[in-house]
Enzyme design. Structure first.
Site, PDB file in Angstrom:
ATOM      1  N   CYS A  80      43.609   4.492 -22.038  1.00 16.96           N
ATOM      2  CA  CYS A  80      43.053   3.498 -21.107  1.00 16.96           C
ATOM      3  C   CYS A  80      42.156   2.529 -21.866  1.00 16.96           C
ATOM      4  O   CYS A  80      41.570   2.880 -22.897  1.00 16.96           O
ATOM      5  CB  CYS A  80      42.250   4.199 -20.011  1.00 16.96           C
ATOM      6  SG  CYS A  80      41.702   3.068 -18.719  1.00 16.96           S
ATOM      7  N   CYS A  84      35.398   4.660 -17.969  1.00 23.37           N
ATOM      8  CA  CYS A  84      34.622   5.095 -16.801  1.00 23.37           C
ATOM      9  C   CYS A  84      33.982   6.459 -17.083  1.00 23.37           C
ATOM     10  O   CYS A  84      34.672   7.385 -17.515  1.00 23.37           O
ATOM     11  CB  CYS A  84      35.518   5.186 -15.576  1.00 23.37           C
ATOM     12  SG  CYS A  84      36.428   3.670 -15.290  1.00 23.37           S
ATOM     13  N   CYS A  87      35.656   9.527 -15.406  1.00 22.89           N
ATOM     14  CA  CYS A  87      37.126   9.620 -15.478  1.00 22.89           C
ATOM     15  C   CYS A  87      37.580  11.084 -15.502  1.00 22.89           C
ATOM     16  O   CYS A  87      37.082  11.882 -16.292  1.00 22.89           O
ATOM     17  CB  CYS A  87      37.609   8.918 -16.747  1.00 22.89           C
ATOM     18  SG  CYS A  87      39.394   8.971 -16.923  1.00 22.89           S
TER      19      CYS A  87
HETATM   20  S1  SF4 Z   1      38.981   6.243 -14.335  1.00 23.30           S
HETATM   21 FE1  SF4 Z   1      39.800   6.746 -16.390  1.00 23.30          FE
HETATM   22  S2  SF4 Z   1      41.914   6.054 -16.334  1.00 23.30           S
HETATM   23 FE2  SF4 Z   1      40.874   5.078 -14.610  1.00 23.30          FE
HETATM   24  S3  SF4 Z   1      40.201   3.085 -15.385  1.00 23.30           S
HETATM   25 FE3  SF4 Z   1      38.526   4.510 -15.697  1.00 23.30          FE
HETATM   26  S4  SF4 Z   1      38.767   5.292 -17.791  1.00 23.30           S
HETATM   27 FE4  SF4 Z   1      40.699   4.358 -17.163  1.00 23.30          FE
END
Ligand code: SF4
Length: 358
Positions: A80, A84, A87
């Site tokens: 990604c 986040c 995540c």
């Molecule tokens: S939650 Fe995880 S997979 Fe989704 S955008 Fe954020 S970092 Fe990327």
């Protein structure tokens, strides 16, 4: 049910003769489920029969055999471009199946009864600039004829050209948005440098309308956005669904020793989540998902096409459906079908049936 049995059985036999050989296993599994529904469930429901202990156990096994993968979430990449903090599907590998292998797995799922596929990640538009994803979307709609094909994306890498090439094959695009305050997005880890996450969301909303794709929003409610009032923004964007998740801890993903994230500081209590829902109760497209509803009610396939079982608070993989088939692998998925139905997992999910005013 019993009176309908001969007609239904004849129908099944006719449909088998029309199918190619490769589909026969799927049909046999359906027949087992059908026989169970016709001859076993009614007696059990009415309590007419005392089931001996050994038999009860074998019927539990049969129950597992009969899990139909109606709606599947295929996380084909863990990579990604965002970071986040909460995540729960992190970049633990960079593996992505060769396209033809992924298609083979999707065909197996279709033969086992899949009606809806959702492509997710990681960020699914990262691989081959969205071409890998586009080819899978087209394959699922044009060749497999699935009623519903959807994507969950953070939205940052989608170009209009992708909609031109593949939009017609896509039913739903769900874009993640946890806040309409860019500073909060940066705090969460959804910062895009110069680009603004909320502006991207508005652009995607416009393209969805132009290219006739149903637009959905996913939000994870966490420590940084739990006080926010999103009513006005959500109502202006008017998504077909607004999925509101409570931030969830998964060992090995966003908590615990070998995890790539430490999400504990993002977690909110059940009461705080309820307060958020209460504040937004007038938003009719809101679909809430507490930790309890969310944990076991998704059929999740990872990048190797293994089902991930979250029953023990972490993601334990089954064998790959490419090696052992869907019927064997799904027994280890930990999937809670009742909760799937209870949380409204089955809904009007094809864009044709939604009758949207584009
Ligand atoms: S939650 Fe995880 S997979 Fe989704 S955008 Fe954020 S970092 Fe990327």
């Amino acid at each position: 049910m019993r009176m309908l049995a001969p007609t239904a059985l004849a129908g099944w036999m006719l449909s088998v003769f029309r199918q190619p050989l490769g589909s026969l296993w799927g049909s046999l599994a359906s027949l087992l489920c059908w026989l169970k529904a016709a001859f076993w469930w009614p007696a059990a429901e009415k309590g007419q029969q005392q089931v001996p202990r050994g038999l009860e156990e074998s019927q539990e096994a049969e129950e597992e055999v009969c899990t139909i993968p109606t709606s599947v979430n295929y996380h084909f990449t863990r990579q990604c471009n965002y970071k986040c903090g909460f995540c729960f599907h992190t970049a633990k590998t960079s593996f992505v199946l060769p396209l033809e292998e992924a298609k083979r797995g999707l065909l197996l799922l279709k033969e086992a009864g899949m009606e809806k596929i959702n492509f997710s990640g990681g960020e699914p538009f990262l691989q081959d600039r969205g071409e890998y994803l586009g080819k899978l979307v087209k394959f699922c709609k044009a060749e497999l004829g699935l009623p519903s094909v959807s994507i969950v994306s953070n939205g940052s890498l989608i170009r209009e050209r992708w909609f031109r090439d593949y939009g017609e094959y896509l039913d739903i695009l769900a874009v993640s948005c946890d806040s309409f305050d860019e500073q909060v997005n940066v705090l969460i880890g959804r910062g895009q440098g110069k680009k603004n996450h909320v502006e991207s969301l508005q652009k995607l909303h416009k393209w969805c309308k132009e290219y006739k794709v149903a637009f959905k929003i996913n939000s994870v409610i966490n420590r940084f956005n739990v006080e926010e009032d999103m009513r006005e923004h959500i109502q202006a964007l008017n998504p077909v669904r607004w999925k509101v998740f409570q931030c969830l801890l998964i060992e090995g993903e966003n908590c615990g020793e070998d995890a790539l994230r430490e999400a504990e500081r993002f977690v909110i209590s059940d009461e705080e989540f309820e307060e958020f829902l209460e504040r937004h109760k007038e938003v009719s497209c809101l679909v809430p998902e507490s930790n309890q509803k969310m944990k076991d009610s998704y059929l999740i396939l990872d990048e190797y096409m293994r089902f991930l079982n979250c029953r023990n608070g972490r993601k334990d993989p089954s064998k790959s459906i490419l090696d052992v088939g869907v019927e064997q692998a799904i027994k280890f998925s930990g999937f809670d079908e009742k909760m799937f139905l209870k949380r409204g997992g089955k809904y009007v999910w094809s864009k044709k049936a939604m009758k949207l005013d584009w």
